[in-house]
Every structure is written in structure tokens, then in C-alpha cells.
Write a protein that holds these residues in place. Sequence first.
Motif, short mmCIF file in Angstrom:
data_model
loop_
_atom_site.label_atom_id
_atom_site.label_comp_id
_atom_site.label_asym_id
_atom_site.label_seq_id
_atom_site.Cartn_x
_atom_site.Cartn_y
_atom_site.Cartn_z
N PHE A 90 -22.29 168.51 -26.21
CA PHE A 90 -23.26 169.11 -25.29
C PHE A 90 -22.62 169.53 -23.97
CE2 PHE A 90 -26.41 166.93 -28.07
CZ PHE A 90 -27.12 168.06 -28.41
N LEU A 91 -21.47 168.94 -23.63
CA LEU A 91 -20.74 169.45 -22.47
C LEU A 91 -20.16 170.83 -22.78
CD1 LEU A 91 -18.85 166.30 -21.10
CD2 LEU A 91 -21.01 167.29 -20.32
N PHE A 92 -19.59 170.98 -23.99
CA PHE A 92 -19.13 172.31 -24.41
C PHE A 92 -20.32 173.27 -24.51
CE2 PHE A 92 -15.15 170.31 -25.79
CZ PHE A 92 -14.24 171.33 -25.54
N TRP A 93 -21.46 172.78 -24.99
CA TRP A 93 -22.68 173.58 -25.12
C TRP A 93 -23.06 174.21 -23.79
CZ3 TRP A 93 -26.56 173.62 -29.28
CH2 TRP A 93 -27.80 174.10 -28.90
N ASN A 94 -22.87 173.46 -22.69
CA ASN A 94 -23.29 173.92 -21.38
C ASN A 94 -22.15 174.41 -20.49
OD1 ASN A 94 -26.28 173.34 -21.29
ND2 ASN A 94 -25.53 171.31 -21.88
N THR A 95 -20.95 174.53 -21.07
CA THR A 95 -19.83 175.13 -20.33
C THR A 95 -19.40 176.42 -21.02
OG1 THR A 95 -18.33 173.62 -21.52
CG2 THR A 95 -19.05 172.95 -19.31
N TRP A 96 -18.63 176.28 -22.11
CA TRP A 96 -18.24 177.47 -22.85
C TRP A 96 -19.43 178.15 -23.52
CZ3 TRP A 96 -14.05 179.95 -22.01
CH2 TRP A 96 -12.90 179.29 -21.57
N PHE A 247 -33.99 174.21 -18.03
CA PHE A 247 -34.57 172.95 -18.51
C PHE A 247 -33.85 172.46 -19.77
CE2 PHE A 247 -38.44 174.41 -16.11
CZ PHE A 247 -38.44 173.37 -15.20
N MET A 248 -33.44 173.38 -20.62
CA MET A 248 -32.67 173.00 -21.80
C MET A 248 -31.32 172.40 -21.39
SD MET A 248 -33.45 176.26 -24.30
CE MET A 248 -32.40 175.65 -25.60
N MET A 249 -30.70 172.98 -20.39
CA MET A 249 -29.44 172.44 -19.87
C MET A 249 -29.64 171.04 -19.31
SD MET A 249 -28.02 175.86 -17.93
CE MET A 249 -26.64 175.00 -17.18
N LEU A 250 -30.74 170.85 -18.60
CA LEU A 250 -31.03 169.54 -17.99
C LEU A 250 -31.13 168.45 -19.05
CD1 LEU A 250 -31.79 167.88 -15.46
CD2 LEU A 250 -34.17 168.55 -15.87
N VAL A 251 -31.85 168.72 -20.14
CA VAL A 251 -32.05 167.72 -21.19
C VAL A 251 -30.73 167.40 -21.91
CG1 VAL A 251 -33.18 167.25 -23.39
CG2 VAL A 251 -34.46 168.31 -21.51
N THR A 252 -29.99 168.43 -22.29
CA THR A 252 -28.75 168.21 -23.05
C THR A 252 -27.67 167.56 -22.19
OG1 THR A 252 -28.18 170.54 -22.58
CG2 THR A 252 -29.16 170.04 -24.72
N LEU A 253 -27.60 167.92 -20.92
CA LEU A 253 -26.61 167.29 -20.04
C LEU A 253 -26.99 165.83 -19.74
CD1 LEU A 253 -25.83 170.20 -17.54
CD2 LEU A 253 -24.28 169.18 -19.23
N ALA A 254 -28.28 165.54 -19.68
CA ALA A 254 -28.72 164.15 -19.49
C ALA A 254 -28.26 163.30 -20.68
CB ALA A 254 -30.23 164.09 -19.34
N SER A 258 -25.63 160.04 -20.59
CA SER A 258 -26.09 158.72 -21.04
C SER A 258 -25.18 158.08 -22.08
CB SER A 258 -27.51 158.82 -21.60
OG SER A 258 -27.53 159.62 -22.77
N VAL A 259 -24.41 158.88 -22.84
CA VAL A 259 -23.61 158.29 -23.93
C VAL A 259 -22.12 158.22 -23.63
CG1 VAL A 259 -25.27 159.05 -25.66
CG2 VAL A 259 -23.27 160.49 -25.17
#
Length: 471
Positions: A90-96, A247-254, A258-259
Motif C-alpha cells: 500500500f506504500l507503493f500503491w500511494n507512491t508509484w 480518502f482512499m489514500m488515507l485508509v490504505t496508508l493507515a 499499523s502493520v
Amino acid sequence: MSNSSIDDVEKDVGTKEFDVDEPHLTEQQEDLREAAEAPFTSHVDPISRESAGHGAPLAQVASEKLSVHNIKSVPNGGLRAWLQVLGSFFLFWNTWGIVNTFGIYQTYYETGILASSSASDISWIGSVQAFLLMLVGTVTGPIYDAGYVHHLLIGGSILSVFGQMMLSLCTKYWQVFLAQAVCMGIGAGCLFVPAVAMLSTYFSTKMATATGLAAAGSSLGGVVYPIVFYKLQPTIGFAWATRVLGFMMLVTLALSNSVMRVRVLPAGKRKFLDLTAFTEAPYVLFISGGCLAFMGLYAPFFYVQSYAIETKIANPDLAFYFLSIINAASTFGRIIPGYVGDKIGPLNMIIPCSLLTAVLCFCLISSRSVATVIVDIAFYGLFSGTLVSLPPTIFVHLTKNRAVIGTRMGMGFAIFSLGLLVGTPICGAILNATGSYTYVWIFSGVLTMAGTSLIAASRVAKGGFSLLKKV
């Protein structure tokens, strides 16, 4: 025997002990010796020092701190290790993934809120965002090593979501540039280093597979985000469509925050630069080739939709899906080559894939129907994915000292970022000057092929000419 004779014998033995040359070890033997080290750093117990006296040997004890050099202690699996892959996904999801989404914004801006700006000016927004994503890693790398991993994750998440939300309020070019290029680019840069570096502490033999699975997030993010934006923008408007993505970014980055947990950090502070890397031919050739390849890589991602619409190959509703097709195919191009790369070597894997990427870019010149364009970009996404997923693994293989992997990775990505910065704006300038996409595809293909040649030279410098050697 006299005391002087005993002293002479001891002196002679001591001299012989230090005069014996250490046998030369192969790279495989070095790895085996490194793996045999204790999984913890060792030190002399100060209590033992005081109680041992002058003649007794000092005892070494294991500290509670894991050694970053020890390969044997790397888990290479388990729930916690695979949770890091999920968090990195999800970090890759919200960067690249965000960078891969810019093609939909490029097309929208050209006829929407930035219609008065040229294609080259608009592409600077996406290229600066990608440039900062990589460049910021040279600063955040030492911050990561200092133990501020969760500060980077939280700070990068806040900047990324904040930039996305501010983008929804933008109406002018400079506003879009600050929100989407600068704010989101810096935020993505803070997230990218933990996404890659943390995996290298949980995996060794499965490093390419783990990185490939995580890097697939960038492709899937590049599929989902454009579809959501394209479907929502006509009905709820640009502002709210952009906020939904926020909002999608907020949920996936959270979820990532957390993990993700730090397993081990280098013992000392890391330097910003490791200049000895520039004395090693495999490293220099690889970063030079990567810079050229990234300069040409993103032209189809940014311009294939506009190409299909302006040349009337496809209507706008169908052409919109071209970007999603590239990213969807790129998902397999990050997972499968990563798995195969663990078997045959990451450099052996990236070279043919990069070469085919260049060939497929040239093929866009003669693609004049919907079917041929879709087939071409699908394979383009498949093979180009290796240029994003495999470099972190290659940097690990090109670095003998595991304590400087982060430094060399940051330096390499900083060089790559220069190619990302100028590549697509040059494509836009070529398009403005010639009015033809043919020259854009030629520019992209030539640079990717030149980069492939240098990467191949890096492989030869590292492993020789034998095609069967795992490199």
C-alpha cells in the motif's frame, strides 16, 4: 630453557601468526562465512573485564541488538514478514501508484482546468512528482537509519493526503504544481524508502519475490485510481472526485502505518554519500543505464491516452482504459519477474525485459488500430514493470556491505530521478514542436534501449560473459 629463549619463541610464533596470508574467498564463500556469524552483535562484558584479571581472557557476550550484517537471522517468511509486504504494497500503491495515475490527469488538464497550459508544462507536474519521490530518498534514507521510521511513515502519509485534498481546491497551474507535484512528491519520497528498505531486513533469498509483490501495489493503484477518478469526475465534479481519492489514500496508508514494524537498523549513522560506490563499474553502469531507461519509460504512461484520442484510434471513453491496461499488465510484470529473478538473478531478468520495453515503444509508431494499441501497451506494461520492481534487489546484489545498502540505494534512485524529471517534459516539447507522436515514441524507445545497453554492461562487469551465471 632460559626466559630469553621463551620470549624469542613466543615472539616468533606471534610473528608467524600474523604473517600467514588469509586465503582468498569466493563471493559464495564470503556469503557462507557471513551467514555463520552470530545473529546478534557481540561485545566484551565490562563486568568480565573487571573480574577476569590481567591474565584471563575476556569473554564476549551477545547483545540484544540484531546485527544488520547477518544473513542467517533474516526471517525470509512468517506472518510478521509478510505483513511488511502488505504494508509496503500500500506504500507503493500511494507512491508509484499515484505517479502511474498522472496520465489521467494529463488528459483531463489539457481540456479542463489547465487547458491554457501546454502539454509539456502539464507534464512537468507529473515528472516533478516522480522526481521528488526518488530524490527525497537521499535525505530520508539516513533518517530511516537513525530510527525515525514511523516519523517518516506518518509524515509522508500526512503530506500525501494533504496534497491530494488541497488539489481538489486548485484552479490555477501554480496551485496544482504546489499541491500535486511538490507536496505529494515529498510525501511519496518519505514513504518510498521505508517501503523498500524494510523488506531488505525481512527477506534475503526471497527478496526479489517480496519486492515484486509489494511493487505490484503501484500497478494496481495505477488501475484503481484512474478508474475511480474517471467515473466520478463527470458526476460529482473534479473537486469531489479528487477528495474521494484522498480518502482512499488515507485508509490504505493507515493500514501500512499499523502493520509495519522495524526489525533491525544499522548500528551506526549512515552517511549521505558512499563515494566508493563510484569506483565500482557495475554500480556506475547500472545507475547510468537506469537514468536513461527511466527518462524514456514513462512516455506511454503519460501520453498514450492523448495519442489514441487525437489520432482518432479510439474514442475518449475507450482510450481512458488504456492507462489502466498498462498498469494492470504491469502488475504481472512486477510479480513474475521478481520470482524468476530470485532463481536466475535480477540483472539477468531485467535486461531482456528492458530491451523488450524499448522495442514495444517503437512498435507504437505503427500501431494504428484499437487492437494493436491494446496488445502493444499490455505487453509494454508487462515488461516495463521490472524497471520499477527489480532495481532495489539489484542494489542489494551490487553491495557487499549490507550496512550501506540504504545509502547506495538512495544515491542510485537520486540519479534515476534525473531521468524521470526531464523525460516526459521533453516528450511534451517534442510533441509541441512537431505535432507528431512518432517522434515521442522514437525518443522514448531510443533512451530505453540505450539504458538497457548500459545495464547489460553492468551485468558483464559484475558476472562476466557467461550467460549461465546467476547475477
